[in-house]
Write a protein that holds these residues in place. Sequence first.
Motif, PDB file in Angstrom:
ATOM      1  N   UNK A 124     -16.636   4.348  -8.138  1.00 31.52           N
ATOM      2  CA  UNK A 124     -17.644   3.304  -7.933  1.00 31.52           C
ATOM      3  C   UNK A 124     -17.070   2.074  -7.233  1.00 31.52           C
ATOM      4  N   UNK A 125     -15.757   1.907  -7.304  1.00 31.30           N
ATOM      5  CA  UNK A 125     -15.102   0.727  -6.743  1.00 31.30           C
ATOM      6  C   UNK A 125     -14.627   1.047  -5.323  1.00 31.30           C
ATOM      7  N   UNK A 126     -15.310   0.497  -4.355  1.00 25.83           N
ATOM      8  CA  UNK A 126     -15.083   0.829  -2.953  1.00 25.83           C
ATOM      9  C   UNK A 126     -14.230  -0.232  -2.250  1.00 25.83           C
ATOM     10  N   UNK A 127     -13.470   0.232  -1.252  1.00 24.68           N
ATOM     11  CA  UNK A 127     -12.672  -0.615  -0.345  1.00 24.68           C
ATOM     12  C   UNK A 127     -11.444  -1.236  -1.018  1.00 24.68           C
ATOM     13  N   UNK A 128     -11.100  -0.785  -2.211  1.00 25.72           N
ATOM     14  CA  UNK A 128      -9.892  -1.248  -2.885  1.00 25.72           C
ATOM     15  C   UNK A 128      -9.104  -0.030  -3.372  1.00 25.72           C
ATOM     16  N   UNK A 129      -7.795  -0.184  -3.423  1.00 25.71           N
ATOM     17  CA  UNK A 129      -6.922   0.889  -3.885  1.00 25.71           C
ATOM     18  C   UNK A 129      -6.068   0.377  -5.030  1.00 25.71           C
ATOM     19  N   UNK A 130      -6.046   1.105  -6.122  1.00 25.06           N
ATOM     20  CA  UNK A 130      -5.240   0.712  -7.270  1.00 25.06           C
ATOM     21  C   UNK A 130      -4.954   1.941  -8.131  1.00 25.06           C
ATOM     22  N   UNK A 131      -4.019   1.794  -9.050  1.00 25.07           N
ATOM     23  CA  UNK A 131      -3.642   2.851  -9.968  1.00 25.07           C
ATOM     24  C   UNK A 131      -4.131   2.490 -11.367  1.00 25.07           C
ATOM     25  N   UNK A 132      -4.006   3.431 -12.302  1.00 21.17           N
ATOM     26  CA  UNK A 132      -4.332   3.160 -13.703  1.00 21.17           C
ATOM     27  C   UNK A 132      -3.056   3.277 -14.537  1.00 21.17           C
ATOM     28  N   UNK A 133      -3.153   2.905 -15.788  1.00 20.98           N
ATOM     29  CA  UNK A 133      -1.978   2.847 -16.663  1.00 20.98           C
ATOM     30  C   UNK A 133      -1.991   3.963 -17.708  1.00 20.98           C
ATOM     31  N   UNK A 134      -2.468   5.149 -17.299  1.00 21.14           N
ATOM     32  CA  UNK A 134      -2.639   6.258 -18.242  1.00 21.14           C
ATOM     33  C   UNK A 134      -1.351   6.669 -18.937  1.00 21.14           C
ATOM     34  N   UNK A 135      -0.216   6.574 -18.249  1.00 22.89           N
ATOM     35  CA  UNK A 135       1.040   7.110 -18.785  1.00 22.89           C
ATOM     36  C   UNK A 135       1.912   6.051 -19.452  1.00 22.89           C
ATOM     37  N   UNK A 136       1.460   4.830 -19.461  1.00 22.32           N
ATOM     38  CA  UNK A 136       2.218   3.776 -20.128  1.00 22.32           C
ATOM     39  C   UNK A 136       3.243   3.125 -19.216  1.00 22.32           C
ATOM     40  N   UNK A 137       3.162   1.823 -19.104  1.00 25.78           N
ATOM     41  CA  UNK A 137       4.042   1.039 -18.236  1.00 25.78           C
ATOM     42  C   UNK A 137       5.028   0.276 -19.113  1.00 25.78           C
TER      43      UNK A 137
END
Length: 424
Positions: free
Chosen positions: A367-380
Amino acid sequence: MLKKCTFLMLLLFGSTFVEAQSFTEQPQKTSKDTLKKHLLLKSIGTGYFPTKYFNFDLRYLIKFNQYEGIRTGVGGVTNKDFSDKYRLNSYVVYGFKDHRFKYSLGGGMRLIKESNTWLNLSYTDDLQETGSTKYITDDRVFQFFEPRLLNIDLFHKHITTSLTLEHQISDHLLSKVDFAVSNIDPTYDYAYELDNQTYNSFHLSTTIVGFQWSPFSKFKAMPLGTQEVKSGFPKFSFQYTKSFHDVFKGDFNFTKLDFRTIFELGHKKSHMAQVILVSGMAIGDTPLTHLYHAYPNNIRKEQILQRFSVAGLNSFETMYFNEFFSDKFFTCQLKYFIKPFRVTERYRPQVVLITRYALGDMDNIDRHQNVTFDTLNYGYTESGFEINKLLYGFGLSFTYRYGAYYLPTFSDNIAFKFTFNVSF
């Protein structure tokens, strides 16, 4: 770069000067003069410069970020000499890079003196960092120098009309309810897609209910109002946000739940451990502007020294700006303050050991267009240390990124910065 460094040094010099003044100024006259000086320093320490009827807000004097460049202005709030039943507050600032004025106009009326119950109305046209969360019950947090602001570039404009009711349930429990209507316009290329419709800007109608509970703190009635005279831990903050679709032309329907607790064990003049736990969840049709980041504080430059800046108080130093966003997240920050080294009576550097952890996820990323990012699924994970107050409040910070989000180039996982600490 030269302008940025010059601006930074001016801010640091000014903060150091104020710190020196607070330590060197000694009572010279009567106890009444001593009390006045104490109240003045206390007021400045919370970010206000008091005058007869109006307290100037030092937060608006000067700041810097990547979007506005230098941001400067004036603002404040009326005090008890003006009225103990009514108050007016406003500010106006100007950004030299975006060439735009921002401002806020507001006022309040005290409904119940015993419970310090106020009804406030405000109109604000300003910027807010995308992905940031503000707890409406927070005590006034003031810093002459806010490190993260220097490198933030992702803002959204908002024009907000809000009605707020604040009520002191007890000395230990503060509550606030906020009703707001906002027009949101991202300053970057962004679109939110929902039900085959694309939103480049949008309207929000929200209700926020917040509580702050400090069960072990001690409070006292002071000339500047009821103030915390001794911090007790843990402290808890809880906030519920509801955005309504089709209420005052609201575009989205979503719910947010936010929680934070701060725990300290020990004493700052000796060994002390600090734990900060923060969690948040957004449920429903939530645009990126109102989702979460983990308070990153690293800029994208190739070499370590090019990324050399100022470490924040509770930010992830190796996490790059706009690298991660989440609609549900959890962070844990552990700090251990080793007893300061007593080199001289005044010169006492201190080592702080730090570990930070963040976990997050996001539904409906498409749903979020024109931006690129990652998620923190694996723990930072990042760990490091600070050596604070080496010289006039300056210190050094070293942090290392490891674990699931370790980057292929070794140097990209390292953050080497300086710290700056001022206390009153």
